[in-house]
Motif scaffolding. Structure first.
Motif, PDB file in Angstrom:
ATOM      1  N   ILE A  70       0.341  52.718  39.022  1.00 38.87           N
ATOM      2  CA  ILE A  70       0.136  52.525  37.621  1.00 38.87           C
ATOM      3  C   ILE A  70       0.490  51.313  36.966  1.00 38.87           C
ATOM      4  O   ILE A  70       0.172  51.057  35.765  1.00 38.87           O
ATOM      5  CB  ILE A  70       0.412  53.594  36.793  1.00 38.87           C
ATOM      6  N   LEU A  71       1.128  50.431  37.636  1.00 38.95           N
ATOM      7  CA  LEU A  71       1.279  49.168  37.127  1.00 38.95           C
ATOM      8  C   LEU A  71       0.104  48.351  36.731  1.00 38.95           C
ATOM      9  O   LEU A  71      -0.705  48.342  37.442  1.00 38.95           O
ATOM     10  CB  LEU A  71       2.139  48.299  38.269  1.00 38.95           C
ATOM     11  N   LYS A  72       0.340  47.652  35.622  1.00 36.26           N
ATOM     12  CA  LYS A  72      -0.675  46.683  35.354  1.00 36.26           C
ATOM     13  C   LYS A  72      -0.490  45.396  35.896  1.00 36.26           C
ATOM     14  O   LYS A  72       0.520  44.612  35.546  1.00 36.26           O
ATOM     15  CB  LYS A  72      -0.552  46.407  33.729  1.00 36.26           C
ATOM     16  N   ALA A  73      -1.290  45.098  36.934  1.00 38.26           N
ATOM     17  CA  ALA A  73      -1.104  43.940  37.862  1.00 38.26           C
ATOM     18  C   ALA A  73      -1.383  42.625  36.996  1.00 38.26           C
ATOM     19  O   ALA A  73      -0.791  41.506  37.376  1.00 38.26           O
ATOM     20  CB  ALA A  73      -1.855  44.396  39.193  1.00 38.26           C
ATOM     21  N   SER A  74      -2.478  42.673  36.249  1.00 37.26           N
ATOM     22  CA  SER A  74      -2.801  41.700  35.467  1.00 37.26           C
ATOM     23  C   SER A  74      -3.988  42.044  34.601  1.00 37.26           C
ATOM     24  O   SER A  74      -4.268  43.041  34.228  1.00 37.26           O
ATOM     25  CB  SER A  74      -3.535  40.454  36.536  1.00 37.26           C
ATOM     26  N   LEU A  75      -4.249  40.921  33.489  1.00 37.91           N
ATOM     27  CA  LEU A  75      -5.290  41.174  32.513  1.00 37.91           C
ATOM     28  C   LEU A  75      -6.803  41.268  33.092  1.00 37.91           C
ATOM     29  O   LEU A  75      -6.797  40.623  34.174  1.00 37.91           O
ATOM     30  CB  LEU A  75      -5.056  39.877  31.534  1.00 37.91           C
ATOM     31  N   SER A  76      -7.337  42.401  32.307  1.00 36.40           N
ATOM     32  CA  SER A  76      -8.372  42.414  33.040  1.00 36.40           C
ATOM     33  C   SER A  76      -9.585  41.359  32.417  1.00 36.40           C
ATOM     34  O   SER A  76      -9.248  40.470  31.438  1.00 36.40           O
ATOM     35  CB  SER A  76      -9.122  43.847  32.211  1.00 36.40           C
ATOM     36  N   MET A  77     -10.611  41.123  33.056  1.00 37.94           N
ATOM     37  CA  MET A  77     -11.750  40.165  32.564  1.00 37.94           C
ATOM     38  C   MET A  77     -11.766  40.301  30.962  1.00 37.94           C
ATOM     39  O   MET A  77     -12.251  39.420  30.238  1.00 37.94           O
ATOM     40  CB  MET A  77     -12.897  39.986  33.404  1.00 37.94           C
ATOM     41  N   LEU A 133       7.122  40.434  38.966  1.00 37.49           N
ATOM     42  CA  LEU A 133       5.971  39.651  39.228  1.00 37.49           C
ATOM     43  C   LEU A 133       4.956  40.048  38.451  1.00 37.49           C
ATOM     44  O   LEU A 133       4.206  39.089  38.067  1.00 37.49           O
ATOM     45  CB  LEU A 133       5.761  40.021  40.678  1.00 37.49           C
ATOM     46  N   THR A 134       4.834  41.275  38.055  1.00 36.74           N
ATOM     47  CA  THR A 134       3.809  41.625  37.038  1.00 36.74           C
ATOM     48  C   THR A 134       4.009  40.866  35.747  1.00 36.74           C
ATOM     49  O   THR A 134       2.812  40.520  35.143  1.00 36.74           O
ATOM     50  CB  THR A 134       3.741  43.026  36.975  1.00 36.74           C
ATOM     51  N   VAL A 135       5.094  40.932  35.165  1.00 36.39           N
ATOM     52  CA  VAL A 135       5.267  40.189  34.103  1.00 36.39           C
ATOM     53  C   VAL A 135       5.027  38.792  34.252  1.00 36.39           C
ATOM     54  O   VAL A 135       4.361  38.228  33.115  1.00 36.39           O
ATOM     55  CB  VAL A 135       6.836  40.290  33.664  1.00 36.39           C
ATOM     56  N   GLN A 136       5.459  38.197  35.100  1.00 40.06           N
ATOM     57  CA  GLN A 136       5.479  36.566  35.465  1.00 40.06           C
ATOM     58  C   GLN A 136       3.453  36.484  35.515  1.00 40.06           C
ATOM     59  O   GLN A 136       3.188  35.681  35.002  1.00 40.06           O
ATOM     60  CB  GLN A 136       5.694  36.174  36.743  1.00 40.06           C
ATOM     61  N   ILE A 137       2.904  37.434  36.373  1.00 44.67           N
ATOM     62  CA  ILE A 137       1.665  36.931  36.541  1.00 44.67           C
ATOM     63  C   ILE A 137       0.808  37.118  35.093  1.00 44.67           C
ATOM     64  O   ILE A 137      -0.093  36.213  34.895  1.00 44.67           O
ATOM     65  CB  ILE A 137       0.899  38.014  37.588  1.00 44.67           C
ATOM     66  N   ILE A 138       0.907  38.156  34.305  1.00 49.42           N
ATOM     67  CA  ILE A 138       0.312  38.372  33.095  1.00 49.42           C
ATOM     68  C   ILE A 138       0.667  37.051  32.042  1.00 49.42           C
ATOM     69  O   ILE A 138      -0.270  36.727  31.423  1.00 49.42           O
ATOM     70  CB  ILE A 138       0.573  39.823  32.393  1.00 49.42           C
TER      71      ILE A 138
END
Length: 530
Positions: free
Chosen positions: A306-313, A350-355
């Motif tokens: 359920i991790l938010k991997a990145s922002l959606s479009m 990594l998720t925080v860094q990507i977002i």
């Protein structure tokens, strides 16, 4: 053979010393005889002996003065003093000058002399070993050592064996009993270095290694290696038998490391310590445990599915829309909502860094659309990514990012106002930039500035070469074009978003300024994207 120089003004005394031992049998040879200190120094200039046997009482230069000269000019020569008098002042001075001991002539025996000669040899051999070790240390490459240690953390094939061979060849860890390791992460490294060149990134890593090494001590006992992506390994070796004592030492060293990074480079980091082990081969597994512990919060608190991997479009378009509308308040609210899903994650995750990286990318896109000629990093009052080094939590990062977006919106507004205008017109343009999306008018703007509406209208026409309404409509149409490019809203929605009460009026004004209808403009955008 160890060479011995005899220095005594009495020929009989020199003869007694020479005949007292079978010198070669014991590994010594008499390389010369001198009858005063000055002569001895001249002979030592030609051939420096290993040992000098000196009489204390001599003409021209006595043994005390000679021992001082030898200490300064030939510090490696070992001195044995001979004296006819048991005078402590003489003895003390000679010992201070480096003599290993003294013998009284009237009590001189072969066994006593041989004992002192052997003592001199032991000191010579110890010093030679220390010199060899020092030379080896000078030639020891910290870069190679660090790479061997880093390979342990990278789980490189045969890394443990390679380190052991290097340690053996360079006489490292010889007396070590226990070993340990720590995993260190600079936060948030990826965000800080994303916009840096490879050279700049390497320079930052080297600076961090130097500061960490300075904080923890001798590179031969505590070695920092760079693993990658802001993560480091610290190898500890200790002569302590107690694991508790070693762990205490490691924690103290790591505390100093954290403090130094923050003090000298303004970087925050986190660390975890692996199990203590009694063999260099086990340091790799120790680091793996430390590395796992460093990420344990991430593993325990969050379900990877359920991790938010990145922002959606959709999220990216919405936030970009707020930036294009210069709506700082809604942009801040949106960022806060995004971070609400990240607060339980480690800031170095990594998720925080990507977002956060995506949030930076949206800022750059918005800036280029408003100001394509000026680089964002050259803009005054915009925070730099170097400040991210101080971020120790997601909450801190959230506050920083909200402020970053707010400062960007203000910078775009000021850029829009631009020009060398009078104080009143500058304030009027700023008011329009802040409120164009609402139903504002000349009267409302003049009232906010405590000016007469007719006076403001005249100033506007003189300085802007257009009426207040014409300028307001241009701002609204410019913004509507940006909203069309985002592809988020329908045309009727866009007209209301930029402040037009009537879609028909929006249609009319748009065609007047762009010489095409809103629909034609939209169609051209679609064609250009194909």
């Amino acid at each position: 053979m160890f060479q011995v120089l005899l220095v005594d003004d009495e020929a009989l005394a020199r003869h007694d010393v020479k005949s007292m031992l079978d010198w070669e049998k014991h590994g010594f040879t008499i390389c010369g005889e001198a009858y005063n200190g000055s002569m001895a120094l001249d002979m030592m200039e030609q051939m420096t002996p290993h040992i000098a046997i000196l009489d204390v009482s001599m003409p021209i230069m006595n043994g005390v003065e000679l021992s001082r000269e030898i200490k300064e000019r030939f510090p490696k020569v070992k001195m044995i003093m001979l004296s006819s008098f048991d005078d402590y002042d003489y003895v003390r001075t000679c010992l201070m000058n480096g003599a290993i001991d003294y013998l009284l002539k009237h009590r001189l025996q072969a066994s006593a002399l041989l004992t002192l000669l052997d003592k001199a040899v032991q000191e010579l051999q110890s010093e030679e070993a220390r010199d060899a070790q020092s030379k080896m240390i000078e030639h020891l490459s910290p870069v190679i050592l660090r790479e061997h240690v880093a390979n342990l953390a990278r789980d490189t094939v045969d890394a443990s064996e390679a380190l052991q061979v290097y340690a053996r060849d360079n006489q490292l860890f010889g007396k070590s009993i226990n070993y340990g390791s720590a995993a260190v992460q600079i936060v948030p490294f990826l965000l800080m270095t994303e916009s840096l060149t490879d050279v700049q990134k390497s320079r930052l890593v080297l600076q961090a290694i130097e500061v960490m090494q300075m904080a923890i001590g001798d590179v031969q006992k505590r070695t920092v290696g760079y693993v990658g992506e802001g993560r480091f390994i610290v190898l500890f070796s200790s002569e302590e038998r107690s694991e508790h004592a070693v762990t205490t030492q490691m924690n103290q060293a790591m505390s100093a490391l954290l403090h130094s990074l923050e003090k000298f480079l303004n970087l925050k980091c986190v660390y975890a310590i692996g199990p203590i082990c009694g063999n260099l081969r086990l340091v790799g597994p120790s680091y793996i445990k430390a590395n796992q512990e460093l990420n344990v919060q991430h593993d325990q608190d969050l379900n990877a599915s359920i991790l938010k991997a990145s922002l959606s479009m959709k999220e990216q378009k919405q936030l970009l829309l707020y930036l294009e509308q210069l709506d700082g308040e809604r942009a801040s609210q949106f960022i806060t909502a995004i971070f609400a899903e990240l607060r339980r994650q480690p800031v170095y995750g990594l998720t925080v860094q990507i977002i956060v990286s995506e949030l930076f990318h949206l800022v750059e896109m918005a800036w280029k659309r408003h100001n394509p000629q000026t680089a964002l990093e050259d803009t005054e009052h915009i925070p730099t990514r170097a400040e991210l080094g101080r971020m120790g939590s997601v909450s801190e990062l959230e506050l920083w990012m909200v402020n970053y977006y707010a400062r960007l919106v203000e910078a775009i507004k000021k850029q829009r106002v631009g020009g060398s205008y009078s104080r009143h017109i500058t304030k009027a343009l700023q008011y329009i930039a802040d409120n164009y999306a609402s139903n504002i008018s000349l009267d409302m703007t003049a009232s906010s500035l405590n000016l007469n509406a007719s006076y403001l209208s005249r100033l506007f026409k003189e300085e802007m070469q257009m009426t207040f309404t014409e300028y307001l409509n241009r701002v609204r149409i410019q913004t509507s074009c940006m909203l069309m490019q985002s592809g988020t809203y329908a045309l009727k929605q866009i007209s209301s978003e930029v402040g037009f009460v009537s879609y028909t009026y929006f249609f009319k004004v748009f065609k007047s300024i762009t010489e095409m209808t809103p629909q034609v403009y939209m169609d051209q955008l679609k064609q250009s994207k194909k």
